[in-house]
Design a protein around this motif. Structure first.
Motif, PDB file in Angstrom:
ATOM      1  N   PRO A   1      28.107  14.437   4.088  1.00  0.00           N
ATOM      2  CA  PRO A   1      26.688  14.281   4.445  1.00  0.00           C
ATOM      3  C   PRO A   1      26.310  12.854   4.825  1.00  0.00           C
ATOM      4  O   PRO A   1      25.166  12.589   5.183  1.00  0.00           O
ATOM      5  CB  PRO A   1      25.969  14.711   3.158  1.00  0.00           C
ATOM      6  CG  PRO A   1      26.909  14.310   2.064  1.00  0.00           C
ATOM      7  CD  PRO A   1      28.298  14.576   2.626  1.00  0.00           C
TER       8      PRO A   1
ATOM      9  N   TYR B   1      21.314   8.886   9.309  1.00  0.00           N
ATOM     10  CA  TYR B   1      20.357   9.211  10.370  1.00  0.00           C
ATOM     11  C   TYR B   1      18.950   9.395   9.803  1.00  0.00           C
ATOM     12  O   TYR B   1      17.967   8.897  10.371  1.00  0.00           O
ATOM     13  CB  TYR B   1      20.789  10.470  11.105  1.00  0.00           C
ATOM     14  CG  TYR B   1      19.819  10.851  12.193  1.00  0.00           C
ATOM     15  CD1 TYR B   1      19.808  10.167  13.408  1.00  0.00           C
ATOM     16  CD2 TYR B   1      18.885  11.860  11.995  1.00  0.00           C
ATOM     17  CE1 TYR B   1      18.896  10.486  14.394  1.00  0.00           C
ATOM     18  CE2 TYR B   1      17.964  12.181  12.970  1.00  0.00           C
ATOM     19  CZ  TYR B   1      17.978  11.490  14.167  1.00  0.00           C
ATOM     20  OH  TYR B   1      17.062  11.803  15.133  1.00  0.00           O
TER      21      TYR B   1
ATOM     22  N   HIS C   1      24.459  12.263   8.204  1.00  0.00           N
ATOM     23  CA  HIS C   1      23.071  12.737   8.227  1.00  0.00           C
ATOM     24  C   HIS C   1      22.179  11.877   7.347  1.00  0.00           C
ATOM     25  O   HIS C   1      21.020  11.604   7.697  1.00  0.00           O
ATOM     26  CB  HIS C   1      22.993  14.194   7.780  1.00  0.00           C
ATOM     27  CG  HIS C   1      21.635  14.797   7.963  1.00  0.00           C
ATOM     28  ND1 HIS C   1      20.776  15.014   6.911  1.00  0.00           N
ATOM     29  CD2 HIS C   1      20.981  15.192   9.087  1.00  0.00           C
ATOM     30  CE1 HIS C   1      19.654  15.534   7.368  1.00  0.00           C
ATOM     31  NE2 HIS C   1      19.746  15.654   8.679  1.00  0.00           N
ATOM     32  N   GLN C   2      22.703  11.418   6.226  1.00  0.00           N
ATOM     33  CA  GLN C   2      21.929  10.536   5.354  1.00  0.00           C
ATOM     34  C   GLN C   2      21.558   9.250   6.082  1.00  0.00           C
ATOM     35  O   GLN C   2      20.419   8.771   5.977  1.00  0.00           O
ATOM     36  CB  GLN C   2      22.725  10.223   4.086  1.00  0.00           C
ATOM     37  CG  GLN C   2      22.855  11.406   3.136  1.00  0.00           C
ATOM     38  CD  GLN C   2      23.711  11.075   1.927  1.00  0.00           C
ATOM     39  OE1 GLN C   2      24.381  10.052   1.877  1.00  0.00           O
ATOM     40  NE2 GLN C   2      23.716  11.953   0.943  1.00  0.00           N
TER      41      GLN C   2
ATOM     42  N   ASP D   1      26.460  15.654  16.651  1.00  0.00           N
ATOM     43  CA  ASP D   1      26.985  15.674  15.286  1.00  0.00           C
ATOM     44  C   ASP D   1      28.389  16.267  15.309  1.00  0.00           C
ATOM     45  O   ASP D   1      28.553  17.471  15.541  1.00  0.00           O
ATOM     46  CB  ASP D   1      26.060  16.504  14.390  1.00  0.00           C
ATOM     47  CG  ASP D   1      26.390  16.374  12.910  1.00  0.00           C
ATOM     48  OD1 ASP D   1      27.541  16.003  12.592  1.00  0.00           O
ATOM     49  OD2 ASP D   1      25.507  16.649  12.079  1.00  0.00           O
TER      50      ASP D   1
ATOM     51  N   LYS E   1      16.260  14.233  16.444  1.00  0.00           N
ATOM     52  CA  LYS E   1      17.166  15.171  15.797  1.00  0.00           C
ATOM     53  C   LYS E   1      18.581  14.682  16.063  1.00  0.00           C
ATOM     54  O   LYS E   1      18.861  14.151  17.145  1.00  0.00           O
ATOM     55  CB  LYS E   1      16.961  16.584  16.377  1.00  0.00           C
ATOM     56  CG  LYS E   1      17.765  17.669  15.703  1.00  0.00           C
ATOM     57  CD  LYS E   1      17.387  19.013  16.278  1.00  0.00           C
ATOM     58  CE  LYS E   1      18.133  20.146  15.595  1.00  0.00           C
ATOM     59  NZ  LYS E   1      17.756  21.472  16.142  1.00  0.00           N
ATOM     60  N   LEU E   2      19.460  14.837  15.080  1.00  0.00           N
ATOM     61  CA  LEU E   2      20.843  14.396  15.250  1.00  0.00           C
ATOM     62  C   LEU E   2      21.534  15.324  16.241  1.00  0.00           C
ATOM     63  O   LEU E   2      21.909  16.446  15.907  1.00  0.00           O
ATOM     64  CB  LEU E   2      21.558  14.402  13.892  1.00  0.00           C
ATOM     65  CG  LEU E   2      22.978  13.824  13.853  1.00  0.00           C
ATOM     66  CD1 LEU E   2      23.013  12.413  14.418  1.00  0.00           C
ATOM     67  CD2 LEU E   2      23.497  13.837  12.425  1.00  0.00           C
TER      68      LEU E   2
END
Length: 238
Positions: free
Chosen positions: A94, A100, A97-98, A128, A124-125
């Protein structure tokens, strides 16, 4: 978990509103699951064939529940397991995402572009590497979120409300951001039908707060009717 402020206007809405909202949630979620059951089975098989790992991705989320205390209705913080179809490789790290989310909340566009790998206005990522081939299509059409109808039946979520926050996201909130947690989270909301993946984080929070401050049955129904159109238009989908 950071405690939520207790006294809120949304908690004091008439009991008839909450009863009708719950009826709509249960009936709507049950019908959605019944009519989409063939699609759910196909997606589950597709996920299994595409990559190793479980069909579902289960993630802790932050929510709120309405409780009675000393004659007043209050919002109390809670956590629950949110269900989605797995769209990433099994046991994906994760950390990306963390990072981001931290950049998004801090509105650090330079860091966002670095993580995205390009200059972009998308909130939005997008690129990925953890996302599977099937996962890209499921996210594009929001089909990965269909299992959250079970969360609605369980009472963890509503059909309409702010999206449920991830715990590591909440830890980065400024005090005023916490206001978006002062109602039950939902599958769709005002943000999703007005500025999906295009508003920055603060604007998203403002839309969530605007919903909470003006929450009523008419608004809920309008958001529900608009949601399928936004999904079909693929507004903000990547």
């Amino acid at each position: 978990m950071t405690a939520l402020p207790h006294e809120t206007a949304s908690a004091q809405l008439p009991l008839t509103y909450w009863a009708l909202k719950r009826v709509i949630d249960v009936v709507g979620a049950a019908l959605a699951l019944i009519f989409s059951s063939p699609l759910l089975a196909i997606i589950a098989l597709w996920v299994v064939i595409d990559s190793k790992g479980p069909v579902f991705f289960v993630q802790p989320r932050v929510g709120a529940k309405r409780i009675r205390c000393q004659g007043r209705w209050l919002w109390a913080p809670t956590r629950f397991n949110c269900y989605k179809f797995r769209t990433m490789i099994h046991k994906a790290d994760p950390a990306l995402h963390q990072a981001y989310v931290a950049a998004l909340i801090q509105n650090d566009q330079q860091q966002i572009d670095q993580i995205q790998g390009e200059k972009t206005t998308a909130k939005k990522l997008v690129h990925d590497p953890r996302v599977t081939r099937v996962g890209k299509y499921l996210r594009m059409w929001s089909m990965d979120e269909l299992p959250q109808f079970f969360n609605v039946l369980l009472g963890d979520m509503s059909l309409v409300g702010p999206r449920p926050a991830i715990p590591y996201e909440v830890e980065l909130y400024q005090p005023w951001h916490m206001q978006r947690l002062l109602t039950k989270p939902g599958l769709t909301g005002l943000w999703q039908v007005t500025a999906r993946s295009s508003a920055d984080f603060d604007d998203m929070v403002r839309l969530d707060i605007a919903y909470i401050q003006n929450q009523n049955l008419s608004m809920d129904l309008k958001i529900l009717f608009k949601t399928p159109l936004e999904v079909l238009k693929r507004s903000g989908a990547y």
